[in-house]
Design a protein around this motif. Structure first.
Motif, PDB file in Angstrom:
ATOM      1  N   MET A   1       0.831  -1.218   0.000  1.00 34.86           N
ATOM      2  CA  MET A   1       0.000   0.000   0.000  1.00 34.86           C
ATOM      3  C   MET A   1       0.861   1.263   0.000  1.00 34.86           C
TER       4      MET A   1
ATOM      5  N   THR B   1      -5.470   0.492   6.805  1.00 37.50           N
ATOM      6  CA  THR B   1      -4.015   0.652   6.736  1.00 37.50           C
ATOM      7  C   THR B   1      -3.680   1.960   7.454  1.00 37.50           C
TER       8      THR B   1
ATOM      9  N   GLU C   1       5.112   2.258  -0.255  1.00 41.62           N
ATOM     10  CA  GLU C   1       6.470   1.751  -0.400  1.00 41.62           C
ATOM     11  C   GLU C   1       7.473   2.895  -0.555  1.00 41.62           C
TER      12      GLU C   1
ATOM     13  N   GLU D   1      -2.114  -3.083   7.383  1.00 43.46           N
ATOM     14  CA  GLU D   1      -1.092  -3.043   8.433  1.00 43.46           C
ATOM     15  C   GLU D   1      -1.184  -1.754   9.249  1.00 43.46           C
TER      16      GLU D   1
ATOM     17  N   LEU E   1       8.045  -0.612   3.847  1.00 41.63           N
ATOM     18  CA  LEU E   1       6.937  -1.195   3.095  1.00 41.63           C
ATOM     19  C   LEU E   1       5.769  -1.370   4.057  1.00 41.63           C
ATOM     20  N   VAL E   2       4.623  -0.833   3.701  1.00 45.06           N
ATOM     21  CA  VAL E   2       3.427  -0.994   4.530  1.00 45.06           C
ATOM     22  C   VAL E   2       2.391  -1.750   3.709  1.00 45.06           C
ATOM     23  N   GLN E   3       2.012  -2.916   4.215  1.00 45.21           N
ATOM     24  CA  GLN E   3       1.053  -3.770   3.501  1.00 45.21           C
ATOM     25  C   GLN E   3      -0.373  -3.304   3.777  1.00 45.21           C
ATOM     26  N   PRO E   4      -1.304  -3.648   2.879  1.00 40.11           N
ATOM     27  CA  PRO E   4      -2.705  -3.304   3.139  1.00 40.11           C
ATOM     28  C   PRO E   4      -3.159  -3.870   4.487  1.00 40.11           C
TER      29      PRO E   4
ATOM     30  N   ASP F   1      -0.463   3.320  -2.847  1.00 40.04           N
ATOM     31  CA  ASP F   1      -1.594   2.694  -3.536  1.00 40.04           C
ATOM     32  C   ASP F   1      -1.412   2.726  -5.062  1.00 40.04           C
TER      33      ASP F   1
END
Ligand code: ADP
Ligand code: MG
Length: 240
Positions: A1, A188, A3, A28, A23-26, A61
């Motif tokens: 989501m 997120t 980076e 998170e 890096l942040v994932q959906p 995104d």
């Protein structure tokens, strides 16, 4: 989501963000902490381009923020931002604070915007305050309205910059509770906070930043029980 790839930023000679990779994932929830002046606000402000980056790549995104063709309005509609100071419109009622952007920017019909706003006010526990003005609310209530106002734009990402730092201690819990609910629902979130209880209980990852560099990035358990860096240990001694 989200980076960050080798992101740098300078304010004149000050190297305020120094090779940020994150890096942040959906879904998170990432807590960012660190000493005052370390670059936390600058870091999260880059995510909705309140601060442009100078080097590296930042993708939010799927939108590449270094690409001049990226639509900043679309980005800002997808990324909600809650500040330390609540920044509500003082001359508008609670309900109008929440419906303003959906009506003006998303062209949502007023009735529908008001229904959605009432649902959000229920969610933050303030339905009975819909007609009040910001000055008639406590700090904690104002911040909960500010969160509802951000959510009214149906963001995919929520950023929080020390959302409880301006609050009296007895009001911190009510705001953190709203944020925790949001996290549980799968939002997120990137949260700059010194509330280490929240970090421990709610976050998936804790990032420690100092002098514009990420010094440590770990699960909350690792971060609090077994921090690797000396500077993290020192920081934790001060805030815990
Ligand atoms: P934090 O949120 O961790 O306290 P900030 O990101 O606000 O840190 O600030 C990091 C550093 O950048 C500080 O030294 C601050 O004085 C400086 N700074 C922040 N914003 C600006 C700006 N707009 N112009 C110049 N320097 C700035
Ligand atoms: Mg700050």
């Amino acid at each position: 989501m989200i980076e960050f790839q080798g992101v740098h930023k300078w304010f004149k000679k000050l190297h305020v963000l120094n090779n940020i990779n994150l890096l942040v994932q959906p879904g998170e929830v990432v807590v960012v902490c660190g000493p005052s002046g370390s670059g936390k606000s600058t870091l999260i402000r880059t995510i909705n381009q309140l601060e442009p980056i100078d080097e590296g790549k930042l993708i939010v995104d799927g939108m590449d923020l270094s690409d001049p063709k990226t639509d900043i309005n679309k980005l800002r509609a997808e990324v909600g931002f809650v500040f330390q100071q609540f920044n509500l419109y003082p001359h508008l009622s609670v309900l109008s604070n929440i419906t303003l952007a959906p009506i003006k920017i998303r062209q949502t019909p007023r009735k529908e915007a008001e229904e959605q706003a009432m649902a959000l006010l229920e969610r933050v526990g303030l339905a009975e305050k819909k007609k009040a003005y910001p000055s008639q609310l406590s700090g904690g209530q104002q911040q909960r309205v500010a969160i509802a106002r951000s959510l009214a734009m149906k963001p995919k990402i929520m950023l929080f910059d020390e959302p409880t730092s301006a609050l009296d201690p007895e009001m911190i819990g009510e705001v953190l509770a709203v944020m925790k609910d949001l996290a549980m629902e799968g939002m997120t979130m990137v949260v700059v906070t010194h509330e280490m209880g929240f970090a421990r209980e709610v976050s998936d990852r804790v990032v420690f930043i100092d002098h514009g560099q990420i010094l440590e990035e770990a699960s909350p358990d690792e971060f609090f029980i077994n921090p690797r860096q000396e500077r993290t240990k020192q920081f934790l001694k001060q805030v815990l």
